[in-house]
Motif scaffolding. Structure first.
Motif, PDB file in Angstrom:
ATOM      1  N   ILE A 166      53.624  56.053 -39.433  1.00  0.00           N
ATOM      2  CA  ILE A 166      53.027  55.422 -38.722  1.00  0.00           C
ATOM      3  C   ILE A 166      52.322  54.540 -39.980  1.00  0.00           C
ATOM      4  N   SER A 167      51.750  55.584 -41.056  1.00  0.00           N
ATOM      5  CA  SER A 167      51.339  54.048 -41.851  1.00  0.00           C
ATOM      6  C   SER A 167      52.133  53.443 -42.448  1.00  0.00           C
ATOM      7  N   ILE A 168      53.492  53.902 -42.250  1.00  0.00           N
ATOM      8  CA  ILE A 168      54.688  52.735 -42.777  1.00  0.00           C
ATOM      9  C   ILE A 168      55.092  51.576 -41.827  1.00  0.00           C
ATOM     10  N   LEU A 172      54.255  47.473 -43.082  1.00  0.00           N
ATOM     11  CA  LEU A 172      54.973  47.059 -42.651  1.00  0.00           C
ATOM     12  C   LEU A 172      54.801  45.691 -41.226  1.00  0.00           C
ATOM     13  N   LEU A 173      53.511  45.800 -41.089  1.00  0.00           N
ATOM     14  CA  LEU A 173      53.297  45.112 -40.252  1.00  0.00           C
ATOM     15  C   LEU A 173      51.648  44.049 -40.572  1.00  0.00           C
ATOM     16  N   PHE A 222      44.413  55.545 -36.920  1.00  0.00           N
ATOM     17  CA  PHE A 222      45.017  54.542 -38.213  1.00  0.00           C
ATOM     18  C   PHE A 222      44.600  53.481 -37.854  1.00  0.00           C
ATOM     19  N   ASN A 223      44.068  53.302 -37.089  1.00  0.00           N
ATOM     20  CA  ASN A 223      42.719  52.044 -37.108  1.00  0.00           C
ATOM     21  C   ASN A 223      43.771  50.725 -36.456  1.00  0.00           C
ATOM     22  N   LYS A 282      47.605  45.594 -35.056  1.00  0.00           N
ATOM     23  CA  LYS A 282      47.072  45.865 -35.961  1.00  0.00           C
ATOM     24  C   LYS A 282      45.360  44.871 -36.957  1.00  0.00           C
ATOM     25  N   VAL A 283      44.664  45.388 -36.887  1.00  0.00           N
ATOM     26  CA  VAL A 283      43.024  43.916 -36.828  1.00  0.00           C
ATOM     27  C   VAL A 283      43.355  44.730 -38.279  1.00  0.00           C
TER      28      VAL A 283
END
Length: 283
Positions: A166-168, A172-173, A222-223, A282-283
């Protein structure tokens, strides 16, 4: 989550015949398959001609029906990602199977890339996408902020190191990019009806088993903001067909259709569909 669910012993009906247990993850609230095969053993549990996402075969009515439904589902998936406001329409599909979603997106002006660990499926996908699909060890080679949309259609439950993966995906986003995650929902009616025979447990290939709360807990760490939830209406019928076979030795079409339909009707009130699509931003 009921105590009964955490004590379920589930058989691998597809490959090994081994028995696995479900255990609650105290941090996030999903269920874990126990014991989990080691990373170098997992591929052995995918070695079956019946693993339908790794083949384009249409050997029987069941596989033909699957591909017919898949064509409709591809258009629904395309409609979903086309609804996002994006800068450059860049898409990464993780666990892309034989590449039909990538092909559909590419034909609709998306710039596509795919990740697929299975060699045979990857070979088929590359024929459809002009060599745009790579093995999973290439995932970390993409640059940060590369994609407007990353999709995982029934893939998250297969990934062995959730936090790392998930961190990857987040890296990437692009800013305001979307991560689209479709997973089975063990809070659905068909799951509670079939219990240990529920085909979407699919141990040990499915390492994790999610509900809505656990998805919110996991990605909130992961926000990644939950931006919407959508049902996958056909999954209750597909899963019920397989579950009937596991339970009684026959797909029992009429009974499976009834349970799938009943599950969807109950979910109109509860929102607990057999499978759910989560849109995370992703914010």
């Amino acid at each position: 989550m009921s105590k009964e669910q955490t004590q379920l012993h589930i058989k691998d009906h597809s490959v090994s015949g081994e028995i696995f247990q479900l255990k609650e993850n105290k941090n996030y609230g999903f269920l874990e398959t126990f014991p989990q095969p080691k990373a170098n053993q997992l591929s052995e549990y995918y070695k079956t001609e019946d693993y339908i996402s790794h083949t384009d075969a249409k050997r029987n009515w069941f596989e033909k029906a699957y591909h017919l439904v898949r064509r409709f589902s591809l258009q629904q998936k395309l409609k979903l990602i086309n609804g996002f406001k994006t800068d450059s329409k860049t898409l990464l599909d993780v666990g892309c199977g034989t590449g039909d979603f990538l092909k559909t997106a590419k034909e609709n002006n998306w710039i596509v890339s795919g990740i697929e660990p299975n060699f045979d499926a990857r070979k088929i996908a590359n024929q459809k996408t002009d060599q745009s699909v790579f093995d999973i060890d290439q995932l970390e080679n993409y640059e940060a902020n590369s994609f407007d949309v990353i999709t995982l259609w029934h893939v998250l439950e297969h990934l062995s190191d959730l936090d790392h993966q998930i961190s990857i995906f987040k890296k990437l986003l692009k800013p305001n990019g979307r991560l689209v995650v479709a997973v089975p929902n063990y809070k659905s009616f068909d799951a509670s009806y079939y219990k240990q025979f529920w085909a979407a447990y699919d141990v040990p290939r499915h390492l994790w088993h999610f509900n809505q709360t656990s998805i919110s807990n996991l990605f909130g760490t992961f926000n990644l903001k939950l931006d919407g939830i959508k049902p996958m209406l056909f999954d209750s019928f597909y899963v019920s067909l397989l579950s009937e076979q596991y339970k009684s030795g026959s797909k029992n079409l009429i009974k499976a259709f009834y349970i799938g339909l009943r599950s969807n009707f109950k979910a109109i009130r509860t929102k607990e569909y057999s499978s759910l699509i989560y849109v995370l931003k992703k914010v």
